[in-house]
Design a protein around this motif. Structure first.
Motif, mmCIF file in Angstrom:
data_model
loop_
_atom_site.group_PDB
_atom_site.id
_atom_site.type_symbol
_atom_site.label_atom_id
_atom_site.label_comp_id
_atom_site.label_asym_id
_atom_site.label_seq_id
_atom_site.Cartn_x
_atom_site.Cartn_y
_atom_site.Cartn_z
ATOM 1 N N ALA A 55 -0.119 13.176 -5.890
ATOM 2 C CA ALA A 55 1.213 12.572 -5.901
ATOM 3 C C ALA A 55 1.211 11.425 -4.903
ATOM 4 C CB ALA A 55 2.284 13.598 -5.530
ATOM 5 N N VAL A 56 1.631 10.257 -5.375
ATOM 6 C CA VAL A 56 1.644 9.053 -4.537
ATOM 7 C C VAL A 56 3.092 8.642 -4.312
ATOM 8 C CG1 VAL A 56 0.887 6.659 -4.318
ATOM 9 C CG2 VAL A 56 -0.561 8.325 -5.520
ATOM 10 N N LYS A 57 3.509 8.590 -3.054
ATOM 11 C CA LYS A 57 4.861 8.143 -2.728
ATOM 12 C C LYS A 57 4.914 6.623 -2.870
ATOM 13 C CE LYS A 57 8.300 8.069 0.984
ATOM 14 N NZ LYS A 57 8.593 8.473 2.396
ATOM 15 N N GLY A 99 -9.549 5.807 -4.354
ATOM 16 C CA GLY A 99 -8.580 6.774 -3.869
ATOM 17 C C GLY A 99 -7.385 6.188 -3.167
ATOM 18 N N ARG A 100 -7.325 4.868 -3.009
ATOM 19 C CA ARG A 100 -6.180 4.221 -2.368
ATOM 20 C C ARG A 100 -5.358 3.512 -3.436
ATOM 21 N NH1 ARG A 100 -8.061 1.253 3.104
ATOM 22 N NH2 ARG A 100 -5.809 1.381 3.415
ATOM 23 N N ALA A 101 -4.053 3.424 -3.202
ATOM 24 C CA ALA A 101 -3.144 2.895 -4.219
ATOM 25 C C ALA A 101 -2.289 1.764 -3.659
ATOM 26 C CB ALA A 101 -2.248 4.007 -4.753
ATOM 27 N N GLU A 148 0.836 -1.201 0.000
ATOM 28 C CA GLU A 148 0.000 0.000 0.000
ATOM 29 C C GLU A 148 0.873 1.254 0.000
ATOM 30 O OE1 GLU A 148 -3.881 1.877 2.331
ATOM 31 O OE2 GLU A 148 -3.213 -0.174 2.738
ATOM 32 N N CYS A 149 0.401 2.272 -0.705
ATOM 33 C CA CYS A 149 1.163 3.514 -0.872
ATOM 34 C C CYS A 149 0.490 4.663 -0.120
ATOM 35 C CB CYS A 149 1.269 3.884 -2.345
ATOM 36 S SG CYS A 149 1.892 2.570 -3.414
ATOM 37 N N ASP A 153 -5.534 -8.340 -5.616
ATOM 38 C CA ASP A 153 -4.765 -7.739 -4.527
ATOM 39 C C ASP A 153 -3.646 -6.835 -5.038
ATOM 40 O OD1 ASP A 153 -3.008 -9.595 -5.542
ATOM 41 O OD2 ASP A 153 -2.584 -10.590 -3.622
ATOM 42 N N GLY A 154 -3.548 -6.677 -6.377
ATOM 43 C CA GLY A 154 -2.520 -5.831 -6.950
ATOM 44 C C GLY A 154 -1.296 -6.565 -7.443
ATOM 45 N N ASP A 155 -1.240 -7.881 -7.242
ATOM 46 C CA ASP A 155 -0.086 -8.657 -7.683
ATOM 47 C C ASP A 155 -0.153 -8.874 -9.200
ATOM 48 O OD1 ASP A 155 2.314 -9.954 -7.459
ATOM 49 O OD2 ASP A 155 1.643 -11.370 -5.923
ATOM 50 N N ILE A 156 0.986 -9.278 -9.764
ATOM 51 C CA ILE A 156 1.108 -9.483 -11.204
ATOM 52 C C ILE A 156 1.604 -10.899 -11.454
ATOM 53 C CG2 ILE A 156 2.160 -8.632 -13.338
ATOM 54 C CD1 ILE A 156 2.832 -6.042 -11.642
ATOM 55 N N ARG A 157 0.903 -11.630 -12.301
ATOM 56 C CA ARG A 157 1.255 -13.023 -12.566
ATOM 57 C C ARG A 157 1.478 -13.225 -14.060
ATOM 58 N NH1 ARG A 157 -2.287 -17.657 -13.008
ATOM 59 N NH2 ARG A 157 -4.005 -16.283 -12.402
#
Length: 610
Positions: A586-588, A179-181, A131-132, A270-274
């Motif tokens: 801006a997302v850190k 709104g969450r990254a 999470e960012c 969940d945001g993972d990449i396969r």
């Protein structure tokens, strides 16, 4: 302007085609309003620093080079093999070391990994979904989906020659929901990656960096062939790195590189990449294909090609809306090898550029690169009906000095006599002869080229005085006349022999060239990232993609940006309509993101259909 401050599936396979005596036309251009393009200094500076030892213990008089060496050595030390190789593997590695020590010429800094992979060009490790923190503004609600970008990220830093483009593909994604990254970095699990990961060493010869001079080329090819013959490497599963771009068509997302067929990948909830693996379209794609297929936003068809070192030097094909590959169309009218990286489409035509860079085995005999620049060759633009069954109706137009890697867009028009006209917009690479060794000396000049198919008249207009590349548009305007282009602006003093870093992004208005006959810069907006901050390719995301009444620039420009001073990377969301491309969010990011190549934004509803 305001600135932002922040703390090959199948290997070399012979494929024959019958010669049906195709009719082709070559039409020399007759420029009517060619705008002279400015030249940058193309004087080749002598490279004072030469490699005197292969143990990487060199004295550098350039501070930047020294810092680059230190950063890469740390990475190399952290990636040492965890287990001892077997006897045969030790023999192979000894032979590889001998090639580097006795056959390779002294390393030029353009292929010296201790320099090329320094600073934020250095590879990073994989990072699972994390999470960012949104550190500025808020992410617009319509951006629910994922931005994912590809780029070279070598799994193991080699001791021998290594060009930036040779690195293994790694995709960096930021998944946005309410709104969450969530950020994630994963290697594309290619056949090459998996095998080298298993033995903890480089195996496949570098396509660009390692193919220099006949002796080293033959030695590396023989050594690799020995691995294949001994059964240690399954070449049928490919040798590509899948490091260039991403494309979504036919209900699948692909990681692409033109040395291989596509790799299908999946984005998890969940945001993972396969990585799902090679995709050969039911056996219909047996060789490589471009990393830049063009997707028609109306029909959902994809148009692509592959280039090769032997005839046919280029083969054109397309995919229907379901991703079914259609028959090959070999382009026999292309008489020389061309590193044709991209194409454009209109409603009627496919537009293919033949440039001065290509593969020539004679280069190796002369001690040069297999893929290099031929200054005697005249670039051409080929126009082919986009549903052609063969190349008999293809027309070629000579366009001296026009070398492109990326097209912006193309569309159809009519001249005053009702004849067909094709308009192409693309950044022209000036001083292309420096591309492989002195990338800092080349300059991208945005041009609009108008081709009158019946008369053969070709006119050219310069659209911007800035050095720019990585152009993008609103994807809904592919193959249709568009007004706006968003480009990465090169830094004013590029790093010697390194690939472009973008100091900002600019917005161009193509229509301004029509009102002013191409006489001034068409830039209408820009955002510079700030001191020691650099990015890469931007991407445009429409605010309401399904609203046909929306303005073309009603949306957002997104990009990854890295702060060289703090070592931090961010994801920026900019307002595409504001003159200064105002940063809305801006997302850190939890990990450094190396400078890369091409990306794509996929909306949530499209993610659910992959």
């Amino acid at each position: 302007m305001e600135t932002l401050h922040s703390s090959m599936h199948t290997p070399f396979v012979f494929q024959g085609y019958a010669n049906h005596g195709f009719r082709n036309q070559t039409i020399k251009s007759r420029p009517t309003s060619v705008v002279s393009v400015f030249r940058i200094n193309d004087e080749v500076h002598d490279i004072e620093r030469r490699i005197t030892t292969r143990k990487r213990q060199k004295q550098e008089d350039d501070h930047v080079v020294m810092e680059s060496c230190r950063s890469v050595e740390v990475i190399r030390d952290s990636r040492k093999p965890s287990s001892e190789p077997d006897l045969l593997e030790k023999v192979f590695r000894t032979l590889d070391d001998a090639i580097i020590k006795f056959l390779d010429p002294p390393l030029d800094i353009s292929v010296d990994p201790s320099y090329v992979l320094g600073d934020n060009f250095a590879p990073v490790d994989e990072l699972g979904p994390t999470e960012c923190e949104v550190v500025h503004g808020s992410i617009p609600p319509c951006l629910d989906g994922v931005y994912i970008r590809n780029g070279p990220n070598p799994q193991f830093v080699p001791s021998g020659p290594h060009h930036y483009f040779d690195g293994d593909g790694m995709v960096h994604s930021i998944r946005i929901s309410h709104g969450r990254a969530t950020f994630c970095s994963r290697y594309v699990k290619t056949n090459k990656y998996l095998f080298e990961h298993q033995i903890r060493s480089n195996v496949v010869p570098n396509v660009i960096g390692g193919m220099h001079g006949l002796g080293p080329f033959m030695a590396r090819a023989t050594l690799f062939a020995a691995r294949v013959i001994s059964g240690r490497y399954d070449i049928v599963k490919g040798i590509g790195v899948a490091n260039t771009s991403l494309s979504l068509f036919g209900g699948r997302l692909y990681a692409l590189c033109e040395s291989d067929i596509p790799y299908a990948i999946k984005l998890e909830e969940d945001g993972d990449i396969r990585t799902l693996g090679h995709h050969d379209f039911d056996g219909k794609l047996t060789m490589n294909m471009t990393a830049h297929p063009k997707i028609d936003p109306e029909t959902k068809e994809a148009f692509a090609f592959r280039y090769w070192a032997t005839q046919p030097y280029l083969t054109y094909f397309n995919f229907d809306s379901n991703g079914n590959k259609q028959p090959d169309v070999p382009i026999f009218s292309m008489k020389h090898s061309s590193l044709t990286h991209d194409l454009a489409i209109t409603q009627k035509y496919a537009v293919i550029c033949e440039i001065q860079i290509g593969a020539n085995p004679m280069n190796l005999i002369r001690g040069g690169r297999l893929v290099d620049v031929d200054p005697r060759k005249v670039p051409r633009i080929g126009v082919l009906p986009r549903y052609a069954k063969d190349d008999s109706d293809m027309k070629w137009f000579e366009v001296p000095g026009f070398n492109i890697f990326h097209s912006v867009n193309a569309w159809d028009e009519k001249d005053e006599d009702g004849g067909d006209v094709v308009v192409l917009v693309a950044p022209n690479i000036l001083s292309v002869e420096h591309f492989f060794k002195r990338a800092d000396l080349i300059h991208g000049s945005m041009e609009k080229v108008t081709i009158h198919l019946e008369t053969g008249v070709v006119s050219r207009h310069r659209l911007s005085t800035r050095s720019s590349e990585f152009p993008v548009i609103n994807p809904a305007y592919v193959a249709k006349k568009n007004k706006y282009v968003y480009v990465a602006v090169s830094e004013e003093i590029p790093l010697k022999s390194k690939i472009m870093r973008a100091s900002g992004v600019a917005k161009l208005d193509i229509s301004a060239s029509e009102d002013n006959n191409g006489g001034h810069d068409c830039t209408v907006g820009s955002r510079m990232y700030g001191d020691n901050c650099f990015g890469g390719e931007p991407f445009f995301v429409a605010r309401e993609p399904d609203n046909r009444e929306s303005e073309e620039d009603d949306g957002y420009v997104v990009s990854y940006v890295h702060n060289e001073s703090s070592g931090e990377s961010s994801f920026l969301v900019m307002d595409a309509r504001s003159p200064d491309l105002q940063v809305l969010a801006a997302v850190k990011l939890p990990q450094r993101v190396p400078y890369g190549l091409h990306g794509i934004f996929i909306r949530e509803k499209d993610l659910n259909e992959i």
